[in-house]
Design an enzyme around this catalytic site. Structure first.
Site, PDB file in Angstrom:
ATOM      1  N   HIS A  42       0.855  -1.183   0.000  1.00 25.48           N
ATOM      2  CA  HIS A  42       0.000   0.000   0.000  1.00 25.48           C
ATOM      3  C   HIS A  42       0.897   1.242   0.000  1.00 25.48           C
ATOM      4  CE1 HIS A  42      -3.718   2.178   0.563  1.00 25.48           C
ATOM      5  NE2 HIS A  42      -3.062   2.965   1.398  1.00 25.48           N
ATOM      6  N   ASP A  90      -6.951  -3.158   3.297  1.00 30.58           N
ATOM      7  CA  ASP A  90      -5.774  -2.567   3.975  1.00 30.58           C
ATOM      8  C   ASP A  90      -5.738  -2.765   5.482  1.00 30.58           C
ATOM      9  OD1 ASP A  90      -5.075  -1.574   1.433  1.00 30.58           O
ATOM     10  OD2 ASP A  90      -6.304   0.209   1.756  1.00 30.58           O
TER      11      ASP A  90
HETATM   12  C1  GAR Z   1       1.766   1.174  -6.320  1.00 30.87           C
HETATM   13  O1  GAR Z   1       2.243   2.394  -5.835  1.00 30.87           O
HETATM   14  C2  GAR Z   1       1.040   0.423  -5.222  1.00 30.87           C
HETATM   15  O2  GAR Z   1       1.527   0.676  -3.940  1.00 30.87           O
HETATM   16  C3  GAR Z   1      -0.364   0.948  -5.369  1.00 30.87           C
HETATM   17  O3  GAR Z   1      -0.569   1.065  -6.748  1.00 30.87           O
HETATM   18  C4  GAR Z   1       0.680   1.401  -7.373  1.00 30.87           C
HETATM   19  C5  GAR Z   1       0.851   0.512  -8.582  1.00 30.87           C
HETATM   20  O4  GAR Z   1       1.932   0.949  -9.351  1.00 30.87           O
HETATM   21  N1  GAR Z   1      -1.322   0.074  -4.744  1.00 30.87           N
HETATM   22  C6  GAR Z   1      -2.439   0.530  -4.170  1.00 30.87           C
HETATM   23  O5  GAR Z   1      -2.748   1.706  -4.163  1.00 30.87           O
HETATM   24  C7  GAR Z   1      -3.301  -0.538  -3.510  1.00 30.87           C
HETATM   25  N2  GAR Z   1      -4.258   0.056  -2.648  1.00 30.87           N
HETATM   26  P1  GAR Z   1       2.525   0.012 -10.498  1.00 30.87           P
HETATM   27  O6  GAR Z   1       1.334  -0.498 -11.332  1.00 30.87           O
HETATM   28  O7  GAR Z   1       3.417   0.891 -11.298  1.00 30.87           O
HETATM   29  O8  GAR Z   1       3.246  -1.130  -9.845  1.00 30.87           O
END
Ligand code: GAR
Length: 191
Positions: free
Chosen positions: A107, A148
């Site tokens: 997260h 979460d």
């Molecule tokens: C990441 O920053 C992750 O922590 C977040 O989505 C992004 C995906 O980036 N996850 C959440 O917000 C889950 N609640 P990516 O597709 O470039 O890996």
């Protein structure tokens, strides 16, 4: 010799964490990234998976919540650990039950702050900025039936400067994720 763990990844969007995790585990013997599950047919992560030669399955809401399609596939793949890397749907109870403490999520904030339904990606960073936080960070946690709220396994912090833009915060968070997420996954595989 310890048998390498079979890890499957779930993602919904760009998949830069997926790419980083796949690259990390291509250089170690602790785990094999066996599969990617994605809930969005047009997500960029599917192009990354193709390039990285990771087999992928796209599934619908119906597949996930009303059938055993994903659960059966996880069993077929002899899955040891499920890693949610930018995956935005709530994990259904039948999967949590079968893989208790074997599903982890990342997260992009310091939980319990800025978690819950609708708190993902840029929405989280927007809330951090609006709240004038002086620090933010990442949380790696076990997944339970609520958004979460599973046990926290790891957190890392970074300073938020008054002049930071949304993109600058997003970038700082991604850098923390790239540095820590694969290592924390590896620790779980070895524990
Ligand atoms: C990441 O920053 C992750 O922590 C977040 O989505 C992004 C995906 O980036 N996850 C959440 O917000 C889950 N609640 P990516 O597709 O470039 O890996």
């Amino acid at each position: 010799m310890i048998k390498p763990k079979n890890i499957v990844l779930f993602a919904s969007g760009s998949g830069s964490n997926v790419e980083n995790i796949v690259n990390y585990f291509s250089k170690t013997k602790t785990a094999n990234i066996t599969h990617l599950f994605c809930n969005k047919p047009d997500a960029f992560v599917l192009e990354r998976a193709k390039r990285l030669k990771i087999p992928a399955t796209v599934f619908s809401k119906l597949d996930f919540y009303d059938t055993d399609f994903v659960l059966n596939k996880l069993k077929e793949l002899d899955t040891d650990l499920i890693v949610l890397a930018g995956f935005l749907w709530l994990t259904p109870p039948q999967i949590i039950k079968k893989y208790t403490n074997k599903i982890i999520n990342i997260h992009p904030a310091l939980l319990p702050k800025f978690g819950g339904k609708g708190m993902y990606g840029m929405h989280v960073h927007q809330a951090v900025l609006a709240n004038k936080e002086t620090e933010t960070g990442i949380t790696i946690h076990f997944v339970n039936e609520k958004y979460d709220e599973g046990k926290i396994l790891f957190q890392a912090k970074v300073k938020v400067e008054e002049t930071d833009s949304l993109d600058e915060i997003a970038n700082k968070i991604h850098q923390l994720e790239y540095l820590h997420f694969p290592k924390e996954i590896e620790k779980i595989c070895l524990s």
